[in-house]
Design a protein around this motif. Structure first.
Motif, PDB file in Angstrom:
ATOM      1  N   GLN A  72     109.579 -63.966  78.253  1.00  0.00           N
ATOM      2  CA  GLN A  72     108.155 -63.815  77.238  1.00  0.00           C
ATOM      3  C   GLN A  72     107.002 -63.591  78.002  1.00  0.00           C
ATOM      4  N   ARG A  73     107.001 -64.073  79.332  1.00  0.00           N
ATOM      5  CA  ARG A  73     105.419 -64.132  79.938  1.00  0.00           C
ATOM      6  C   ARG A  73     105.531 -62.792  81.018  1.00  0.00           C
ATOM      7  N   ARG A  74     106.366 -61.919  81.029  1.00  0.00           N
ATOM      8  CA  ARG A  74     106.521 -60.919  81.847  1.00  0.00           C
ATOM      9  C   ARG A  74     105.221 -59.758  81.523  1.00  0.00           C
TER      10      ARG A  74
ATOM     11  N   ASP B 125      94.492 -71.439  90.700  1.00  0.00           N
ATOM     12  CA  ASP B 125      94.778 -70.168  90.168  1.00  0.00           C
ATOM     13  C   ASP B 125      95.080 -68.983  91.532  1.00  0.00           C
ATOM     14  N   LEU B 126      96.058 -68.668  91.625  1.00  0.00           N
ATOM     15  CA  LEU B 126      96.295 -67.895  92.885  1.00  0.00           C
ATOM     16  C   LEU B 126      95.650 -66.473  92.972  1.00  0.00           C
ATOM     17  N   THR B 127      95.080 -66.212  91.878  1.00  0.00           N
ATOM     18  CA  THR B 127      94.224 -64.786  91.883  1.00  0.00           C
ATOM     19  C   THR B 127      92.897 -65.126  92.328  1.00  0.00           C
TER      20      THR B 127
ATOM     21  N   SER C 145     119.211 -64.486  87.655  1.00  0.00           N
ATOM     22  CA  SER C 145     118.661 -64.518  86.352  1.00  0.00           C
ATOM     23  C   SER C 145     118.675 -65.970  85.814  1.00  0.00           C
ATOM     24  N   ILE C 146     117.568 -66.522  85.546  1.00  0.00           N
ATOM     25  CA  ILE C 146     117.401 -68.097  85.260  1.00  0.00           C
ATOM     26  C   ILE C 146     116.761 -68.273  83.883  1.00  0.00           C
ATOM     27  N   ASN C 147     117.262 -69.005  82.949  1.00  0.00           N
ATOM     28  CA  ASN C 147     117.011 -69.128  81.651  1.00  0.00           C
ATOM     29  C   ASN C 147     115.658 -70.068  81.500  1.00  0.00           C
ATOM     30  N   THR C 148     114.462 -69.391  81.997  1.00  0.00           N
ATOM     31  CA  THR C 148     113.205 -70.132  81.735  1.00  0.00           C
ATOM     32  C   THR C 148     112.146 -69.732  80.731  1.00  0.00           C
ATOM     33  N   GLY C 149     112.792 -68.681  80.157  1.00  0.00           N
ATOM     34  CA  GLY C 149     111.764 -67.938  79.032  1.00  0.00           C
ATOM     35  C   GLY C 149     110.836 -67.066  79.820  1.00  0.00           C
TER      36      GLY C 149
ATOM     37  N   ASN D 200     106.181 -72.902  97.287  1.00  0.00           N
ATOM     38  CA  ASN D 200     105.335 -71.731  96.772  1.00  0.00           C
ATOM     39  C   ASN D 200     106.116 -70.841  95.683  1.00  0.00           C
ATOM     40  N   ASN D 201     105.926 -71.482  94.322  1.00  0.00           N
ATOM     41  CA  ASN D 201     106.839 -70.965  93.361  1.00  0.00           C
ATOM     42  C   ASN D 201     106.209 -70.343  92.307  1.00  0.00           C
ATOM     43  N   ALA D 202     105.016 -70.587  91.977  1.00  0.00           N
ATOM     44  CA  ALA D 202     104.227 -69.845  90.980  1.00  0.00           C
ATOM     45  C   ALA D 202     104.589 -68.382  90.988  1.00  0.00           C
TER      46      ALA D 202
ATOM     47  N   THR E 128     100.967 -77.712  89.934  1.00  0.00           N
ATOM     48  CA  THR E 128      99.739 -76.864  89.421  1.00  0.00           C
ATOM     49  C   THR E 128     100.145 -76.154  88.449  1.00  0.00           C
ATOM     50  N   THR E 129      98.806 -76.046  87.723  1.00  0.00           N
ATOM     51  CA  THR E 129      98.928 -75.009  86.628  1.00  0.00           C
ATOM     52  C   THR E 129      97.523 -74.273  86.745  1.00  0.00           C
ATOM     53  N   ARG E 130      97.469 -73.101  85.974  1.00  0.00           N
ATOM     54  CA  ARG E 130      95.951 -72.365  85.973  1.00  0.00           C
ATOM     55  C   ARG E 130      94.988 -73.289  85.031  1.00  0.00           C
ATOM     56  N   ASP E 131      95.760 -74.202  84.279  1.00  0.00           N
ATOM     57  CA  ASP E 131      94.876 -74.925  83.028  1.00  0.00           C
ATOM     58  C   ASP E 131      95.421 -76.168  82.710  1.00  0.00           C
TER      59      ASP E 131
ATOM     60  N   SER F  87     107.242 -53.040  91.531  1.00  0.00           N
ATOM     61  CA  SER F  87     106.298 -54.047  92.001  1.00  0.00           C
ATOM     62  C   SER F  87     106.495 -55.192  92.332  1.00  0.00           C
ATOM     63  N   TYR F  88     107.374 -55.872  91.344  1.00  0.00           N
ATOM     64  CA  TYR F  88     107.916 -57.330  91.358  1.00  0.00           C
ATOM     65  C   TYR F  88     108.710 -57.331  92.650  1.00  0.00           C
ATOM     66  N   VAL F  89     109.821 -56.459  92.828  1.00  0.00           N
ATOM     67  CA  VAL F  89     110.829 -56.426  93.871  1.00  0.00           C
ATOM     68  C   VAL F  89     109.915 -56.297  95.295  1.00  0.00           C
TER      69      VAL F  89
ATOM     70  N   ALA G 289     104.001 -75.680  88.118  1.00  0.00           N
ATOM     71  CA  ALA G 289     104.850 -76.661  87.727  1.00  0.00           C
ATOM     72  C   ALA G 289     104.775 -76.808  86.272  1.00  0.00           C
ATOM     73  N   SER G 290     104.007 -75.999  85.727  1.00  0.00           N
ATOM     74  CA  SER G 290     103.810 -76.129  84.146  1.00  0.00           C
ATOM     75  C   SER G 290     105.124 -75.933  83.328  1.00  0.00           C
ATOM     76  N   SER G 291     106.105 -75.339  83.822  1.00  0.00           N
ATOM     77  CA  SER G 291     107.303 -74.453  83.055  1.00  0.00           C
ATOM     78  C   SER G 291     108.285 -74.401  84.201  1.00  0.00           C
ATOM     79  N   GLY G 292     109.360 -73.891  83.613  1.00  0.00           N
ATOM     80  CA  GLY G 292     110.613 -73.246  84.238  1.00  0.00           C
ATOM     81  C   GLY G 292     111.077 -74.080  85.537  1.00  0.00           C
ATOM     82  N   ILE G 293     110.897 -73.133  86.572  1.00  0.00           N
ATOM     83  CA  ILE G 293     111.787 -73.691  87.895  1.00  0.00           C
ATOM     84  C   ILE G 293     110.693 -74.612  88.617  1.00  0.00           C
ATOM     85  N   GLY G 294     109.370 -74.428  88.660  1.00  0.00           N
ATOM     86  CA  GLY G 294     108.601 -75.448  89.117  1.00  0.00           C
ATOM     87  C   GLY G 294     108.562 -76.873  88.534  1.00  0.00           C
TER      88      GLY G 294
HETATM   89  N1  LIG Z   1     113.188 -66.910  85.649  1.00  0.00           N
HETATM   90  C1  LIG Z   1     113.992 -66.023  86.245  1.00  0.00           C
HETATM   91  O1  LIG Z   1     115.033 -65.295  86.216  1.00  0.00           O
HETATM   92  C2  LIG Z   1     113.507 -65.760  87.929  1.00  0.00           C
HETATM   93  C3  LIG Z   1     114.220 -64.949  88.524  1.00  0.00           C
HETATM   94  C4  LIG Z   1     113.927 -64.717  89.963  1.00  0.00           C
HETATM   95  C5  LIG Z   1     112.702 -65.408  90.628  1.00  0.00           C
HETATM   96  N2  LIG Z   1     111.895 -66.265  89.745  1.00  0.00           N
HETATM   97  C6  LIG Z   1     110.651 -66.815  90.240  1.00  0.00           C
HETATM   98  O2  LIG Z   1     110.751 -68.203  90.176  1.00  0.00           O
HETATM   99  C7  LIG Z   1     109.287 -68.582  89.969  1.00  0.00           C
HETATM  100  C8  LIG Z   1     109.338 -69.453  88.757  1.00  0.00           C
HETATM  101  O3  LIG Z   1     109.583 -68.758  87.743  1.00  0.00           O
HETATM  102  P1  LIG Z   1     109.826 -69.271  86.333  1.00  0.00           P
HETATM  103  O4  LIG Z   1     111.055 -68.555  85.487  1.00  0.00           O
HETATM  104  O5  LIG Z   1     109.872 -70.791  86.299  1.00  0.00           O
HETATM  105  O6  LIG Z   1     108.458 -68.745  85.530  1.00  0.00           O
HETATM  106  P2  LIG Z   1     107.564 -69.395  84.617  1.00  0.00           P
HETATM  107  O7  LIG Z   1     108.197 -70.505  83.541  1.00  0.00           O
HETATM  108  O8  LIG Z   1     106.805 -68.384  83.761  1.00  0.00           O
HETATM  109  O9  LIG Z   1     106.606 -70.172  85.550  1.00  0.00           O
HETATM  110  C9  LIG Z   1     105.607 -69.391  86.173  1.00  0.00           C
HETATM  111  C10 LIG Z   1     104.784 -70.590  86.750  1.00  0.00           C
HETATM  112  O10 LIG Z   1     103.683 -69.670  87.687  1.00  0.00           O
HETATM  113  C11 LIG Z   1     102.123 -70.384  87.189  1.00  0.00           C
HETATM  114  N3  LIG Z   1     101.325 -69.191  87.489  1.00  0.00           N
HETATM  115  C12 LIG Z   1     101.496 -67.789  86.837  1.00  0.00           C
HETATM  116  N4  LIG Z   1     100.593 -67.008  87.384  1.00  0.00           N
HETATM  117  C13 LIG Z   1      99.922 -67.974  88.143  1.00  0.00           C
HETATM  118  C14 LIG Z   1      98.461 -67.814  89.011  1.00  0.00           C
HETATM  119  N5  LIG Z   1      97.930 -66.540  89.026  1.00  0.00           N
HETATM  120  N6  LIG Z   1      98.289 -68.632  89.638  1.00  0.00           N
HETATM  121  C15 LIG Z   1      98.709 -70.027  89.812  1.00  0.00           C
HETATM  122  N7  LIG Z   1      99.941 -70.106  88.918  1.00  0.00           N
HETATM  123  C16 LIG Z   1     100.276 -69.204  88.274  1.00  0.00           C
HETATM  124  C17 LIG Z   1     102.579 -70.826  85.708  1.00  0.00           C
HETATM  125  O11 LIG Z   1     101.514 -71.552  85.796  1.00  0.00           O
HETATM  126  P3  LIG Z   1     100.338 -71.576  84.331  1.00  0.00           P
HETATM  127  O12 LIG Z   1     100.636 -70.454  83.549  1.00  0.00           O
HETATM  128  O13 LIG Z   1     100.396 -72.874  83.786  1.00  0.00           O
HETATM  129  O14 LIG Z   1      99.049 -71.399  85.185  1.00  0.00           O
HETATM  130  C18 LIG Z   1     103.915 -71.172  85.842  1.00  0.00           C
HETATM  131  O15 LIG Z   1     103.710 -72.661  85.835  1.00  0.00           O
HETATM  132  C19 LIG Z   1     108.469 -67.188  89.874  1.00  0.00           C
HETATM  133  O16 LIG Z   1     108.050 -66.943  91.383  1.00  0.00           O
HETATM  134  C20 LIG Z   1     109.575 -66.332  89.749  1.00  0.00           C
HETATM  135  O17 LIG Z   1     108.928 -65.002  90.000  1.00  0.00           O
HETATM  136  C21 LIG Z   1     112.403 -66.406  88.436  1.00  0.00           C
END
Ligand SMILES: NC(=O)c1ccc[n+]([C@@H]2O[C@H](COP(=O)([O-])OP(=O)(O)OC[C@H]3O[C@@H](n4cnc5c(N)ncnc54)[C@H](OP(=O)(O)O)[C@@H]3O)[C@@H](O)[C@H]2O)c1
Length: 279
Positions: free
Chosen positions: A195-197, A65-67, A188-192, A90-92, A45-48, A155-157, A20-25
């Motif tokens: 840049q984190r891929r 940290d889910l890892t 496709s969602i505009n969350t940035g 379950n969004n992270a 949640t966030t890792r940090d 892998s992502y698929v 929940a630190s950014s984007g959809i969460g």
């Molecule tokens: N954006 C899109 O176009 C899109 C499309 C389809 C599906 N999705 C899915 O939607 C979800 C949210 O995506 P988003 O676009 O909102 O991405 P995002 O802004 O990068 O958010 C990802 C979140 O996951 C957390 N995270 C990453 N690695 C983690 C780990 N190892 N353990 C715990 N938390 C972790 C990050 O938290 P911290 O870095 O703060 O720990 C961050 O809060 C993801 O599952 C993504 O695959 C996104």
């Protein structure tokens, strides 16, 4: 066992949103806090947690940290100490790209631990309390790519298809206990997120050029994609619908693409998705 025709609708209790630190969460956590007629105690949640400079009002932020299995165990313990979870989103997730031939084993393991096994572990730890309470909603955030595969994202698929499989199959198991599990597939969602891929490709190797073409289109689609708030609306529907559907989706023309996929041959659908990414 008796299958209830409709599910109870949660109105209070603990609502957990991973990532929940950014984007959809972040959008889901904020929407849950402000949802009229409800009194959820929202935990994101966030890792940090120290890195959160602009916290969402009303959302408690905990480390996960889910890892790291010990982080998942202690997070679940902290939740259950606070009370019974009624919502688990379950969004992270990690977004990963690369030609299958060049994906390192450790990258695959991290991706599947984050996007699939970590969330399953967390769900297994929280589900007993939800089942005993007789109500609850779990939303697995997958991706439309889990339904419509794209080259260089194997892998992502696969990770998103896996989380969908867990959700779809377990749905019937928990329904007699008043628990709903649904899958949310964002397009496709505009969350940035672009840049984190994480990317694994030899730019000068045999796949370098086509990978680059795909990635440019992917990034462009994401930056012109729908908002995280729009996805949050659908996730809230999965939480609140009495007749919860198995699958929700938003973005990338989802209302057109899913019906089309029931008419067109699979081969054609795959071609359309790849073409949309310049391939
Ligand atoms: N954006 C899109 O176009 C899109 C499309 C389809 C599906 N999705 C899915 O939607 C979800 C949210 O995506 P988003 O676009 O909102 O991405 P995002 O802004 O990068 O958010 C990802 C979140 O996951 C957390 N995270 C990453 N690695 C983690 C780990 N190892 N353990 C715990 N938390 C972790 C990050 O938290 P911290 O870095 O703060 O720990 C961050 O809060 C993801 O599952 C993504 O695959 C996104």
């Amino acid at each position: 066992m008796l299958i209830p025709p409709v599910l109870p609708v949660p109105r209070d209790g603990i609502a957990v949103v991973t990532g929940a630190s950014s984007g959809i969460g972040a959008a889901v956590a904020e929407a849950l806090v402000n949802l009229p007629g409800t009194r959820f105690r929202v935990i994101g949640t966030t890792r940090d947690p120290a890195s959160i400079t602009n916290p969402i009002e009303g959302v408690e932020c905990l480390a996960l940290d889910l890892t790291d299995p010990s982080s998942i165990a202690s997070f679940a313990h902290e939740i259950l100490e606070r009370g019974v979870p009624s919502v688990l989103v379950n969004n992270a997730g990690e977004s990963q790209a690369g030609p299958l031939e060049e994906l390192p084993r450790e990258a695959l393991e991290r991706l599947f631990q984050t996007n699939v096994l970590g969330h399953i572990d967390l769900t297994q730890r929280l589900l007993p309390a939800m089942r005993e309470a007789g109500e609850g909603r779990i939303v697995m955030v997958g991706s439309m790519l889990g339904s419509f595969p794209l080259a260089f994202r194997s892998s992502y698929v696969a990770s998103k298809a896996a989380i969908k499989g867990f959700g779809f199959a377990a749905r019937r198991e928990v329904r007699p206990f008043g628990i709903g599990i649904a899958v949310m597939e964002p397009g496709s969602i505009n969350t940035g997120l672009s840049q984190r891929r994480t990317k694994y490709v030899d730019a000068d190797g045999p796949y370098g050029r086509e990978f680059d073409t795909m990635l440019r289109r992917l990034d462009a689609n994401e930056s012109s994609g729908v908002s995280a708030e729009r996805v949050a609306e659908e996730i809230l529907a999965a939480v609140l619908d009495k007749r919860q559907k198995p699958l929700y989706a938003a973005g990338s023309l989802a209302p057109v693409v899913f019906p089309l996929s029931r008419i067109l041959p699979r081969e054609t659908m795959h071609r359309v998705i790849n073409r949309r990414h310049g391939l």
